[in-house]
Design an enzyme around this catalytic site. Structure first.
Site, mmCIF file in Angstrom:
data_model
loop_
_atom_site.group_PDB
_atom_site.id
_atom_site.type_symbol
_atom_site.label_atom_id
_atom_site.label_comp_id
_atom_site.label_asym_id
_atom_site.label_seq_id
_atom_site.Cartn_x
_atom_site.Cartn_y
_atom_site.Cartn_z
ATOM 1 N N GLY A 1 83.977 17.009 82.318
ATOM 2 C CA GLY A 1 82.583 16.610 82.425
ATOM 3 C C GLY A 1 82.306 15.364 81.621
ATOM 4 O O GLY A 1 83.216 14.634 81.212
ATOM 5 N N GLY B 1 83.813 15.540 77.955
ATOM 6 C CA GLY B 1 85.256 15.518 77.768
ATOM 7 C C GLY B 1 85.947 16.443 78.750
ATOM 8 O O GLY B 1 85.583 16.505 79.934
ATOM 9 N N ASP C 1 70.168 23.549 77.982
ATOM 10 C CA ASP C 1 70.970 23.253 79.185
ATOM 11 C C ASP C 1 71.438 24.550 79.838
ATOM 12 O O ASP C 1 72.617 24.713 80.164
ATOM 13 C CB ASP C 1 72.170 22.373 78.834
ATOM 14 C CG ASP C 1 72.801 21.755 80.077
ATOM 15 O OD1 ASP C 1 72.146 21.742 81.137
ATOM 16 O OD2 ASP C 1 73.955 21.296 79.989
#
Length: 807
Positions: A378, A381, A496
């Site tokens: 992503g 990393g 998130d």
């Protein structure tokens, strides 16, 4: 052959033996009594003790001896070519051949050739003289492990006396001897023609090689003592590479084969045809033969298997020195792009560490994590599957990019996970990801986590993006709410939450864990304003309003709706499209949110007094044309994935599972569960963050507790803020919010605590009921209210004057 030819052959043999004597004498001067005769013995009658010959040989230099020996060999070869005559014998034991056309296919101009003519007339032949027999399919390979030995009683030529000959060679010699075509004295001649070449039997046997019979006795040993151990050969070419496959008593119909060859066969030349479509194709399906070369019934090894699955074994058989080790395989690269550009060649152009299979991470800090495979990649990393070489445990290692911004974010994630694992949830009961270790490898921060299974998005993908059952959704929602309760009590925001960040512990168990705390923050330190994934982004984030833990509850509502529908409920292509979908499904947010939002002017347009449909409706969404013209962008209209627009209608009309379609009782139970789900989603998807349910309140809903849902439910001890004489601004905002619900544009919207709106009715919110419940509100500002801890720049009077007392 006639007698003259035999005499010539015998004389040539004697000359050959005599010509070898000078070389033997000169190479062994000490052995003077060797009994060999000189070339002059046949004329002069002298023996080897001729003084002139001995002196002449002793005076020659080695160079002259070598030249003389070479000249003698050339003379022998020329003499042999002149004296040797061709003789052909039928190898299949046919009648004696008197005419060459009886068993050979010759052109007409050679009919008058007799048996005494030279072989030169036959050198131009290109076709085979003998039609080889058909090869037997699917042979037994163990039949050729050994051949019957054929040895000679004479060992004058030691190099040729120890070989083994197949029975086919013996068979031909026996037939030639019985037919009397060649005198017995000529069996030792190396120029007698033969069907067999010794090289044929040293080659690799075919999978369909012929069957050699060993039912014949060996030849008599009373042949020429000089060369009887040398196989009979043809002087110029082999007649056939295939020996007969049957014994003489079982003669195959070779006459018919030769007759067909004499008559001639028409050649089938393939023709090319123009094909304009697949209908022009006329494929021919050949019948499968009864026996194949490599079948299950044969004992042979399939060539396909030997060069694929058993390739290593095949190489080992070909070369005993061949060795293979998996550890020496070239390392498979896992990172794309894989060209080293940064960090001394260790990183690619995106600052990702270039990972290979069998790499070992953490060696610099006494760690040993062997890289096995990649799990995901992503913006932060990469996540790779590793094995701890010290404990043999399989883990997941997150290798963060080497950029400063990603490193800072990952350090925050590591601190939050350390806080959750060690202090907040040390017993691992609240469904948080466990972090075991952290280290730095080649300037990359590496976080070691427990290895989990698929995420919820992959689960929906495996289910072909069909909704899950309500029972399974209830199980998942309960676990997520338990984690959110702990986060709210700790004043932490995940920021998130989405299906990709909720993973199954095992593929066969409905146990979840929340991951990816890289965007997490404390309520008192809400620094970033562009957070959350777009599909699960709360309206206060889009409008630019200070946020709290309530944004995680909005994300939870979007996740629950997606688990039921199979696809996202708000799949916005942009922020403008995302807000448009939210308003179409749930209605406009309250006016105080639009007035307070920093980004409201980007998406909303303030109405003029004459344009307003009511005294409270002050804003409307900009049209696509207005938005594109103002910001010079191209915005496409929203694609509708559902037939209905309002949330209650979408839930009610979603297709029934096939397992309940034939049972009215199960359908009624399903509809009751859907009504409960609609009410639950109405509480967690409230546009007003102040009225949105907290995780603790949602845990008490009948959808979670499995209690009977009667159509009305209010969180225990909760109260809605209403007009207050002390807070005029709050009164104006709340009245404005309540009156906005009366407009026809918001008909069918599921407002927070109104059961009628939860069922899709068009009635407005009961302001009187709200006024009655406001009496339980406290005059003090609750410190537990999340928004008071996340106030940023701009006016904050509305947040400071509204309060909710939580239990």
């Amino acid at each position: 052959m006639n007698s003259s030819n035999n005499n010539d052959s015998s004389s040539s043999n004697s000359n050959m033996n005599n010509s070898l004597s000078p070389t033997l004498v000169t190479h062994s001067d000490a052995s003077m009594g060797s009994g060999r005769a000189s070339p002059d013995n046949s004329h002069m009658g002298r023996g080897i003790w001729n003084p002139s010959y001995v002196n002449q040989g002793s005076q020659r230099s080695p160079q002259q001896q070598h030249q003389n020996h070479h000249q003698q060999q050339q003379q022998q070869q020329q003499q042999q070519q002149q004296n040797s005559q061709f003789c052909f014998v039928n190898p299949w034991n046919e009648e004696k051949v008197t005419n060459s056309q009886q068993n050979l296919v010759y052109p007409p101009q050679y009919d008058d050739l007799n048996s005494n003519e030279s072989l030169d007339a036959y050198r131009r032949r290109k076709s085979s003289l003998v039609v080889p027999p058909a090869r037997a399919p699917a042979p037994n390979p163990f039949q050729y492990d050994s051949y019957p030995a054929y040895t000679s009683s004479n060992t004058s030529l030691a190099g040729n006396s120890s070989g083994q000959y197949p029975s086919g060679y013996q068979q031909q010699q026996q037939q030639v001897y019985q037919q009397g075509a060649i005198h017995p004295s000529q069996f030792g001649s190396r120029f007698v023609p033969s069907l067999y070449d010794r090289q044929d039997f040293q080659r690799r046997q075919s999978l369909a090689a012929t069957n050699y019979s060993s039912n014949f006795s060996s030849l008599n040993s009373n042949t020429n003592q000089g060369t009887n151990s040398i196989p009979v050969m043809s002087p110029y070419r082999r007649l056939s590479a295939y020996p007969p496959s049957t014994s003489p008593p079982l003669q195959p119909p070779f006459k018919q084969l030769r007759r067909d060859e004499v008559q001639g066969q028409k050649l089938s030349i393939p023709q090319m045809q123009l094909c304009n479509s697949k209908n022009d194709l006329q494929p021919v399906l050949n019948a499968t033969p009864k026996f194949r070369r490599a079948s299950l019934n044969s004992k042979t090894i399939s060539p396909l298997v030997s060069v694929t699955k058993s390739l290593i074994t095949t190489y080992s058989l070909c070369s005993p020195e061949f060795t293979y080790q998996t550890s020496k395989n070239p390392k498979r690269v896992l990172t794309k792009p894989s060209e080293g550009k940064c960090n001394n060649g260790f990183d690619n152009i995106n600052s990702d560490y270039i990972l290979y299979v069998n790499d070992v991470l953490g060696v610099e800090q006494n760690r040993k994590y062997l890289v096995l495979d990649i799990l995901g990649q992503g913006t932060f990393g990469q996540v790779v599957k590793c094995q701890n070489l010290l404990t043999k445990e399989i883990l997941a290692v997150k290798v963060v990019k080497s950029r400063t911004e990603y490193l800072t974010q990952s350090i925050t994630e590591a601190k939050i996970l350390e806080l959750l694992n060690q202090k907040i949830d040390p017993t691992n009961k609240h469904h948080f990801l466990r972090m075991y270790d952290s280290f730095v490898h080649k300037n990359h921060l590496c976080l070691v986590f427990e290895l989990l299974s698929n995420n919820l998005y992959e689960l929906l993908k495996q289910n072909k993006f069909h909704g899950l059952s309500i029972q399974l959704i209830r199980t998942f929602t309960t676990q997520i709410l338990d984690s959110l309760c702990v986060l709210k009590e700790s004043k932490l925001i995940h920021c998130d939450l989405k299906p990709e960040n909720i993973l199954l512990c095992a593929p066969d168990k409905p146990e979840l864990k929340i991951i990816d705390f890289g965007s997490s923050c404390e309520e008192a330190r809400t620094v970033y304003t562009y957070i959350q994934s777009r599909f699960y982004r709360a309206p206060e984030i889009i409008l630019g309003i200070p946020y709290s833990t309530s944004i995680d509850m909005w994300s939870l509502g979007c996740i629950v709706a997606e688990l039921f529908l199979g696809i996202p409920i708000f799949p916005g292509a942009s922020e403008y499209n995302q807000l448009t979908r939210i308003i179409d499904t749930l209605g406009y947010p309250p006016s105080w949110m639009i007035d307070m939002g920093k980004n409201s002017g980007k998406f909303m347009k303030k109405l003029a007094p004459e344009e307003s449909s009511s005294s409270t409706q002050k804003h409307r969404m900009k049209t696509i044309e207005e938005f594109c013209r103002e910001y010079n962008i191209v915005e496409k209209p929203s694609k509708q994935y559902f037939k209905w627009r309002k949330l209650p209608d979408i839930i009610r009309n979603y297709r029934y599972p096939k397992s309940i379609q034939n049972s009215q009782e199960l359908i009624d139970q399903e509809m009751q569960n859907r009504e409960c789900l609609i009410h639950f989603l109405g509480g967690v998807l409230n546009l007003n963050p102040l009225e949105r349910w907290t995780p603790q309140q949602a845990m008490l809903h009948p959808f979670i507790t499995k209690q009977e849902f009667t159509g009305e439910w209010f969180p225990p001890g909760s109260s809605l803020p209403g007009p207050s004489e002390k807070h005029d601004d709050a009164k104006g905002q709340q009245s404005e919010y309540g009156s906005a619900n009366d407009s026809s544009n918001n008909a069918g919207h599921n407002y927070v605590y109104n059961p009628s709106s939860a069922t899709g009715g068009a009635d407005s919110v009961d302001i009187g009921a709200i006024s009655k419940r406001k009496e339980n509100t406290s005059g003090d500002i609750s410190n537990n209210f999340a928004v008071t801890h996340s106030v940023q720049e701009g006016p904050t009077s509305a947040f400071n004057k509204l309060h909710i007392v939580e239990e």
